[in-house]
Design a protein around this motif. Structure first.
Motif, PDB file in Angstrom:
ATOM      1  N   ALA A  20       0.912  -1.346  -0.001  1.00  0.00           N
ATOM      2  CA  ALA A  20      -0.011   0.046   0.057  1.00  0.00           C
ATOM      3  C   ALA A  20       0.982   1.375   0.001  1.00  0.00           C
ATOM      4  CB  ALA A  20      -0.957  -0.198   1.069  1.00  0.00           C
ATOM      5  N   ILE A  21       1.829   1.082   0.726  1.00  0.00           N
ATOM      6  CA  ILE A  21       2.929   2.343   0.872  1.00  0.00           C
ATOM      7  C   ILE A  21       3.274   2.570  -0.617  1.00  0.00           C
ATOM      8  CG2 ILE A  21       4.955   3.364   1.700  1.00  0.00           C
ATOM      9  CD1 ILE A  21       4.246   1.784   4.401  1.00  0.00           C
ATOM     10  N   GLN A 179     -10.533   4.038   1.185  1.00  0.00           N
ATOM     11  CA  GLN A 179      -9.732   3.627   2.446  1.00  0.00           C
ATOM     12  C   GLN A 179     -10.227   4.116   3.784  1.00  0.00           C
ATOM     13  OE1 GLN A 179      -5.473   4.062   1.730  1.00  0.00           O
ATOM     14  NE2 GLN A 179      -5.463   2.594   0.011  1.00  0.00           N
ATOM     15  N   SER A 180     -10.795   5.264   3.999  1.00  0.00           N
ATOM     16  CA  SER A 180     -11.468   5.689   5.191  1.00  0.00           C
ATOM     17  C   SER A 180     -12.941   5.000   5.303  1.00  0.00           C
ATOM     18  CB  SER A 180     -11.451   7.157   5.302  1.00  0.00           C
ATOM     19  OG  SER A 180     -12.239   7.650   4.245  1.00  0.00           O
ATOM     20  N   GLY A 181     -13.378   4.252   4.378  1.00  0.00           N
ATOM     21  CA  GLY A 181     -14.641   3.599   4.550  1.00  0.00           C
ATOM     22  C   GLY A 181     -15.933   4.408   4.427  1.00  0.00           C
ATOM     23  N   ALA A 182     -15.622   5.622   3.543  1.00  0.00           N
ATOM     24  CA  ALA A 182     -16.895   6.404   3.103  1.00  0.00           C
ATOM     25  C   ALA A 182     -17.915   5.567   2.331  1.00  0.00           C
ATOM     26  CB  ALA A 182     -16.454   7.582   2.280  1.00  0.00           C
ATOM     27  N   ILE A 183     -17.898   4.748   1.887  1.00  0.00           N
ATOM     28  CA  ILE A 183     -18.919   3.761   1.182  1.00  0.00           C
ATOM     29  C   ILE A 183     -19.029   2.450   1.952  1.00  0.00           C
ATOM     30  CG2 ILE A 183     -19.056   5.348  -0.773  1.00  0.00           C
ATOM     31  CD1 ILE A 183     -17.611   3.071  -2.358  1.00  0.00           C
ATOM     32  N   GLY A 184     -18.192   2.238   2.905  1.00  0.00           N
ATOM     33  CA  GLY A 184     -18.154   1.061   3.629  1.00  0.00           C
ATOM     34  C   GLY A 184     -17.495  -0.159   3.028  1.00  0.00           C
ATOM     35  N   PHE A 275      -7.065  -0.676  -8.047  1.00  0.00           N
ATOM     36  CA  PHE A 275      -5.928  -1.208  -7.651  1.00  0.00           C
ATOM     37  C   PHE A 275      -5.208  -0.675  -6.581  1.00  0.00           C
ATOM     38  CE2 PHE A 275      -2.053  -3.873  -8.094  1.00  0.00           C
ATOM     39  CZ  PHE A 275      -2.735  -5.218  -8.647  1.00  0.00           C
ATOM     40  N   TRP A 276      -5.086   0.586  -6.660  1.00  0.00           N
ATOM     41  CA  TRP A 276      -4.537   1.391  -5.241  1.00  0.00           C
ATOM     42  C   TRP A 276      -5.365   1.522  -4.158  1.00  0.00           C
ATOM     43  CZ3 TRP A 276      -3.250   7.361  -6.050  1.00  0.00           C
ATOM     44  CH2 TRP A 276      -2.681   8.076  -4.890  1.00  0.00           C
ATOM     45  N   ALA A 277      -6.589   1.971  -4.294  1.00  0.00           N
ATOM     46  CA  ALA A 277      -7.605   2.338  -3.328  1.00  0.00           C
ATOM     47  C   ALA A 277      -7.919   0.993  -2.704  1.00  0.00           C
ATOM     48  CB  ALA A 277      -8.826   2.871  -4.141  1.00  0.00           C
ATOM     49  N   LEU A 278      -8.091  -0.431  -3.239  1.00  0.00           N
ATOM     50  CA  LEU A 278      -8.458  -1.473  -2.655  1.00  0.00           C
ATOM     51  C   LEU A 278      -7.446  -2.468  -2.132  1.00  0.00           C
ATOM     52  CD1 LEU A 278     -11.587  -2.140  -4.523  1.00  0.00           C
ATOM     53  CD2 LEU A 278     -11.576  -1.474  -2.383  1.00  0.00           C
ATOM     54  N   GLN A 279      -6.163  -2.002  -2.467  1.00  0.00           N
ATOM     55  CA  GLN A 279      -4.526  -2.745  -2.202  1.00  0.00           C
ATOM     56  C   GLN A 279      -5.103  -4.206  -2.961  1.00  0.00           C
ATOM     57  OE1 GLN A 279      -3.053  -2.624   1.811  1.00  0.00           O
ATOM     58  NE2 GLN A 279      -4.890  -0.987   2.261  1.00  0.00           N
ATOM     59  N   LEU A 280      -5.381  -3.953  -4.160  1.00  0.00           N
ATOM     60  CA  LEU A 280      -5.570  -5.335  -4.788  1.00  0.00           C
ATOM     61  C   LEU A 280      -3.886  -6.091  -5.212  1.00  0.00           C
ATOM     62  CD1 LEU A 280      -8.218  -4.477  -7.309  1.00  0.00           C
ATOM     63  CD2 LEU A 280      -8.533  -5.630  -5.149  1.00  0.00           C
ATOM     64  N   ASP A 281      -4.166  -7.351  -5.310  1.00  0.00           N
ATOM     65  CA  ASP A 281      -2.853  -7.798  -5.690  1.00  0.00           C
ATOM     66  C   ASP A 281      -3.032  -8.943  -6.695  1.00  0.00           C
ATOM     67  OD1 ASP A 281      -4.366  -9.987  -4.203  1.00  0.00           O
ATOM     68  OD2 ASP A 281      -3.514  -9.420  -2.261  1.00  0.00           O
ATOM     69  N   LEU A 314      -9.711  -6.778   4.671  1.00  0.00           N
ATOM     70  CA  LEU A 314     -10.792  -6.336   3.168  1.00  0.00           C
ATOM     71  C   LEU A 314     -11.357  -7.418   2.675  1.00  0.00           C
ATOM     72  CD1 LEU A 314      -8.322  -3.702   1.683  1.00  0.00           C
ATOM     73  CD2 LEU A 314     -10.200  -3.351   2.828  1.00  0.00           C
ATOM     74  N   PRO A 315     -12.592  -7.493   2.408  1.00  0.00           N
ATOM     75  CA  PRO A 315     -13.361  -8.690   2.020  1.00  0.00           C
ATOM     76  C   PRO A 315     -13.003  -8.883   0.453  1.00  0.00           C
ATOM     77  CG  PRO A 315     -14.492  -6.807   1.815  1.00  0.00           C
ATOM     78  CD  PRO A 315     -13.430  -6.347   2.380  1.00  0.00           C
ATOM     79  N   PRO A 316     -13.298 -10.072   0.128  1.00  0.00           N
ATOM     80  CA  PRO A 316     -13.054 -10.455  -1.240  1.00  0.00           C
ATOM     81  C   PRO A 316     -13.749  -9.450  -2.160  1.00  0.00           C
ATOM     82  CG  PRO A 316     -13.686 -12.569  -0.007  1.00  0.00           C
ATOM     83  CD  PRO A 316     -13.675 -11.289   0.751  1.00  0.00           C
ATOM     84  N   CYS A 317     -13.377  -9.092  -3.487  1.00  0.00           N
ATOM     85  CA  CYS A 317     -14.303  -8.552  -4.471  1.00  0.00           C
ATOM     86  C   CYS A 317     -14.110  -8.806  -5.616  1.00  0.00           C
ATOM     87  CB  CYS A 317     -13.614  -6.937  -4.293  1.00  0.00           C
ATOM     88  SG  CYS A 317     -12.132  -6.670  -4.982  1.00  0.00           S
ATOM     89  N   LYS A 318     -14.936  -8.295  -6.458  1.00  0.00           N
ATOM     90  CA  LYS A 318     -14.845  -8.299  -8.002  1.00  0.00           C
ATOM     91  C   LYS A 318     -14.629  -7.300  -8.935  1.00  0.00           C
ATOM     92  CE  LYS A 318     -18.862  -9.236 -10.154  1.00  0.00           C
ATOM     93  NZ  LYS A 318     -20.177  -9.897 -10.717  1.00  0.00           N
ATOM     94  N   LEU A 319     -13.864  -7.190  -9.912  1.00  0.00           N
ATOM     95  CA  LEU A 319     -13.473  -6.134 -10.621  1.00  0.00           C
ATOM     96  C   LEU A 319     -13.952  -6.670 -12.085  1.00  0.00           C
ATOM     97  CD1 LEU A 319     -10.524  -3.764 -10.567  1.00  0.00           C
ATOM     98  CD2 LEU A 319     -11.141  -4.758 -12.789  1.00  0.00           C
ATOM     99  N   THR A 320     -14.904  -5.660 -12.645  1.00  0.00           N
ATOM    100  CA  THR A 320     -15.262  -6.018 -14.126  1.00  0.00           C
ATOM    101  C   THR A 320     -14.753  -4.831 -15.023  1.00  0.00           C
ATOM    102  OG1 THR A 320     -16.940  -7.209 -13.274  1.00  0.00           O
ATOM    103  CG2 THR A 320     -16.827  -6.600 -15.607  1.00  0.00           C
TER     104      THR A 320
END
Length: 453
Positions: A20-21, A179-184, A275-281, A314-320
């Motif tokens: 993330a850094i 990252q501050s949880g504005a939309i959960g 990728f940045w906001a959700l710390q995707l790998d 962070l929970p699993p997520c889907k990106l389309t």
């Protein structure tokens, strides 16, 4: 209803992984402990590719006149000649392999050649301990991305991929909101771009302003223009006779031998934000949809679905991903069809839509009294300047190869899934699609004789 930043916000996200850094959450421009130089010390710069995008990088990185241009290289003699006129003391090269034979006085290298040659122009710099700025996408395929990422880690130099939007304030504010949880908790992301260059009908090509309409590889041989060294332009790619449908850029990027179409190109900018906001790998699975794959030409329109696992808390997520004529259906439902390109984050407490320069929290009525979080990602002094500062002080850049490499791998995997027409189960450690050997030729390739990493 007034909304505040959720309690799991700033401190927790700033304490997360080094990834993330590296992706930009660290303050920009802060000297590292092992700072080697003053920010005012002059760098000796070499530019590989000085036409088109390369010219833009040359102009920006030399605009302050604080650094020296000691070498310029281009396979186009006209572009090379213009650069030499501006910097008459700089050595000139047509072949960047020759440039690296005289590299003792070079501190940093800027790579702005075509996608299929990025890794080959970048790797020698890393091996010789030079700082590197490389245009996007970082590499031509997954294997090259992995090799460049690993080489950069060993070199411990300042690296930056040319994702200029990453340094603009809008992306920073969006990352802070997510990252501050504005939309959960965000479990679904839609990324779409309006560009539709590639394999399509003549009618659709005109509609989408694609001035080069091609459906097959040209069979006729055309004599290259005198100012172009065609063999060196091909570099590591398989040989083929010259034809003007390949150059100048961006004509080449729709041909699989030289580029990967819209996804790897614009994905570097648009997928960068989630990728940045959700710390995707590394994604767990990738599946793509679109017209039947063509052996030579990337598609104008397609869709790719990525499934990511949990990342710490962070929970699993889907990106389309959607390009060209394909768009997220949710845009119609939310009356957001006027966003020609964008990113839509879907959280359990709301949504956020963004493009390069603006963003909006949705539903708007629920965020009328929303208080923005304190800024914690800093502000970039400018994407290019940020890299120059890092070269001189050891500070972090926003998109070093440790971040750009995995982002590039993920974007390429969407095209791999499309080309094999199968759902990929990705083993990042082994760098293979489990049970799908058909993917192997699209993950890596042997370079033409005379070229190697």
């Amino acid at each position: 209803m007034s909304q505040q930043v959720s309690s799991f916000g700033r401190r927790e996200f700033l304490s997360r992984s080094a990834g993330a850094i590296a992706a930009g959450t660290a303050a920009i421009g802060c000297p590292a402990i092992l700072s080697a130089k003053s920010p005012n010390e002059r760098l000796n710069l070499a530019f590989i590719g000085v036409g088109g995008r390369g010219l833009a990088n040359l102009n920006t990185l030399t605009s302050g006149g604080a650094d020296n241009v000691v070498a310029v290289c281009d396979v186009n003699s006209i572009a090379l000649g213009k650069a030499s006129q501006r910097f008459p003391k700089a050595r000139t090269y047509v072949d960047f392999r020759k440039l690296y034979e005289d590299a003792d006085d070079i501190d940093a290298v800027v790579v702005s050649v075509a996608e299929h040659t990025h890794a080959y122009a970048t790797m020698p710099a890393l091996k010789e301990g030079k700082h590197v700025y490389c245009e996007k996408p970082l590499t031509y395929n997954v294997d090259e991305a992995r090799q460049i990422t690993e080489a950069a880690a060993k070199a411990n130099v300042a690296t930056q991929m040319g994702t200029q939007i990453h340094g603009m304030p809008n992306y920073h504010r969006v990352v802070e909101l997510i990252q501050s949880g504005a939309i959960g908790n965000v479990t679904d992301v839609h990324v779409w771009v309006g560009r539709a260059w590639g394999l399509q009908s003549a009618e659709d090509a005109k509609k989408h302003r694609d001035i080069i309409h091609v459906t097959e590889r040209p069979q006729e041989s055309v004599t290259p223009p005198k100012n172009l060294n065609w063999d060196l332009w091909l570099g590591p790619a398989p040989y083929r006779p010259f034809n003007p449908v390949y150059v100048p850029g961006p004509r080449w990027y729709r041909w699989w031998d030289f580029g990967n179409g819209t996804m790897s190109d614009l994905g570097s900018h648009w997928v960068d934000l989630p990728f940045w906001a959700l710390q995707l790998d590394a994604p767990k699975t990738i599946e793509a949809f679109g017209p039947p794959p063509h052996p030579e030409i990337a598609p104008a329109s397609m869709k790719a679905v990525y499934e990511y696992g949990a990342r710490q808390d962070l929970p699993p997520c889907k990106l389309t991903w959607y390009q060209g004529a394909m768009k997220p259906e949710i845009l119609q439902e939310l009356n957001l069809t006027n966003w020609n390109s964008g990113v839509l984050f879907v959280g359990d407490r709301g949504m956020l839509i963004s493009d390069y320069g603006k963003h909006k929290l949705l539903p708007e009525k629920d965020f009328e009294d929303f208080e923005y979080p304190e800024q914690f990602t800093g502000n970039s002094p400018g994407h290019h300047k940020e890299w120059l500062i890092a070269c001189k002080t050891g500070s972090k850049t926003a998109s070093p190869f440790s971040y750009a490499g995995p982002l590039t791998e993920a974007n390429h995997l969407g095209n791999v899934a499309y080309r094999v027409d199968q759902k990929l189960h990705w083993d990042a450690a082994k760098m293979e699609a489990t049970g799908c050997p058909e993917a192997d030729p699209f993950l890596k390739r042997e370079p033409r004789q005379g070229w190697s990493l």
